[in-house]
Scaffold this motif. Sequence first.
Motif, short mmCIF file in Angstrom:
data_model
loop_
_atom_site.label_atom_id
_atom_site.label_comp_id
_atom_site.label_asym_id
_atom_site.label_seq_id
_atom_site.Cartn_x
_atom_site.Cartn_y
_atom_site.Cartn_z
N GLN A 107 0.82 -1.21 0.00
CA GLN A 107 0.00 0.00 0.00
C GLN A 107 0.86 1.26 0.00
N GLY A 108 1.84 1.30 0.90
CA GLY A 108 2.69 2.48 1.00
C GLY A 108 3.46 2.75 -0.28
N GLU A 109 3.97 1.68 -0.89
CA GLU A 109 4.75 1.83 -2.12
C GLU A 109 3.87 2.29 -3.29
N LEU A 110 2.70 1.67 -3.43
CA LEU A 110 1.81 2.02 -4.55
C LEU A 110 1.30 3.45 -4.43
N SER A 115 1.39 8.98 -6.23
CA SER A 115 1.40 10.39 -5.81
C SER A 115 2.55 11.17 -6.42
N GLY A 116 3.41 10.47 -7.18
CA GLY A 116 4.51 11.16 -7.84
C GLY A 116 5.77 11.27 -7.01
N VAL A 117 5.87 10.49 -5.92
CA VAL A 117 7.08 10.53 -5.10
C VAL A 117 8.26 9.96 -5.90
N ARG A 118 9.41 10.61 -5.77
CA ARG A 118 10.59 10.18 -6.51
C ARG A 118 11.01 8.76 -6.11
N GLU A 119 11.54 8.00 -7.07
CA GLU A 119 11.91 6.61 -6.83
C GLU A 119 12.95 6.48 -5.71
N GLU A 120 13.87 7.42 -5.63
CA GLU A 120 14.88 7.37 -4.58
C GLU A 120 14.22 7.43 -3.20
N VAL A 121 13.24 8.31 -3.07
CA VAL A 121 12.53 8.46 -1.80
C VAL A 121 11.67 7.23 -1.52
N VAL A 122 11.02 6.70 -2.56
CA VAL A 122 10.20 5.49 -2.40
C VAL A 122 11.05 4.33 -1.87
N ALA A 123 12.22 4.14 -2.46
CA ALA A 123 13.09 3.03 -2.07
C ALA A 123 13.51 3.15 -0.61
N PRO A 158 17.97 14.51 4.45
CA PRO A 158 18.92 15.01 3.45
C PRO A 158 18.52 14.67 2.01
N VAL A 159 17.70 13.65 1.85
CA VAL A 159 17.30 13.22 0.50
C VAL A 159 16.14 14.06 -0.02
N LEU A 160 15.40 14.69 0.89
CA LEU A 160 14.19 15.41 0.50
C LEU A 160 14.50 16.82 0.01
N THR A 161 13.73 17.26 -0.97
CA THR A 161 13.79 18.65 -1.40
C THR A 161 13.00 19.50 -0.40
N ASP A 162 13.16 20.81 -0.47
CA ASP A 162 12.40 21.71 0.41
C ASP A 162 10.90 21.53 0.21
N GLU A 163 10.50 21.34 -1.05
CA GLU A 163 9.08 21.15 -1.34
C GLU A 163 8.55 19.85 -0.72
N GLU A 164 9.35 18.81 -0.79
CA GLU A 164 8.94 17.52 -0.21
C GLU A 164 8.87 17.60 1.30
N ARG A 165 9.78 18.34 1.92
CA ARG A 165 9.73 18.51 3.37
C ARG A 165 8.44 19.22 3.78
N THR A 166 8.05 20.21 3.00
CA THR A 166 6.82 20.94 3.29
C THR A 166 5.60 20.04 3.14
N GLU A 167 5.58 19.25 2.07
CA GLU A 167 4.45 18.34 1.83
C GLU A 167 4.31 17.32 2.95
N LEU A 168 5.44 16.85 3.47
CA LEU A 168 5.41 15.86 4.55
C LEU A 168 5.27 16.48 5.92
N GLY A 169 5.37 17.81 5.99
CA GLY A 169 5.25 18.49 7.28
C GLY A 169 6.41 18.25 8.20
N VAL A 170 7.63 18.21 7.62
CA VAL A 170 8.83 17.94 8.44
C VAL A 170 9.88 19.04 8.25
#
Length: 290
Positions: A107-110, A115-123, A158-170
């Motif tokens: 479920q989490g991977e799919l 949702s368009g999460v980058r493969e590096e982050v998915v892995a 460190p792997v996340l972009t600023d935009e991804e950090r905002t989306e995740l609330g971290v």
Amino acid sequence: LGHKPFLVLADHLTRMGVAVLRFDDRGVGQSSGVFSTATSADFATDVQAAMEYVTGRPEIDAHAIGLIGHSEGGLVAPIVAAQSDQVAFVVLMAGPGTPGDQILLDQGELIARASGVREEVVAITVTQQKAALEAIKQGAGQVELEALLLEQARELLPVLTDEERTELGVETDSAIENRVRTQASAVATPWFRYFLAYDPLPALRQVRVPVLAMNGELDLQVPYEANLSQIEKALAESGNPDVTIVSLPGHNHLFQQAVTGLPAEYGQIEQTMSPEALDLISSWILERVR
């Protein structure tokens, strides 16, 4: 999300001449009991009690009582059917055929990919989720889980972009800590621990009554291929002579006709449950109990 799928399904079946009992979860409405400490096994005893009630109703054919379970309900229904000789048929709507931990990983991977999460982050997140789930299965307490999840969050940053950090609330340390506390609290419950370790196949192998197992091909929560194939295999091993397996193209976890299958889409779709799914259930039941 603004939908009442079981109301829609119950209304459809009633119009087709199939009586329906819907009941609140334990601890909800006028139902007694405590929901927060209950597991799927407890919910199975609730279903058994409901069946005993229905069996005593004079307007009900006690030999034609079946169970319809959606998602976790599709895990509970086989537990009851394996233990009770009162069950005449079972309909599994997006029911699981794989263990709980595997469902959560898939479920989490799919959902991440859709949702368009980058493969590096998915892995990375899949690897981290495996480690966290294994720790829970090994009995880790909330404090230990919080420490592990906090460590994982800091490794991911460190792997996340600023935009991804905002989306995740971290974006900040306090935000990360709040997120970790919330996650640890949610997964340290009796329900989650039971679900994580539960394998649905042994119960399915004991089901001898007719079974309809259906799933949407856009279901990202209980992926249709892995779960339907396992359900079909288990029922074949039991020698069940009446098994119907159906995958519905373009349908999501709620059996809405969808575009992406993402949970975020559920509330945006006007349809509550597709006519195709409703008709499949009612026609299958009527063929067996008419």
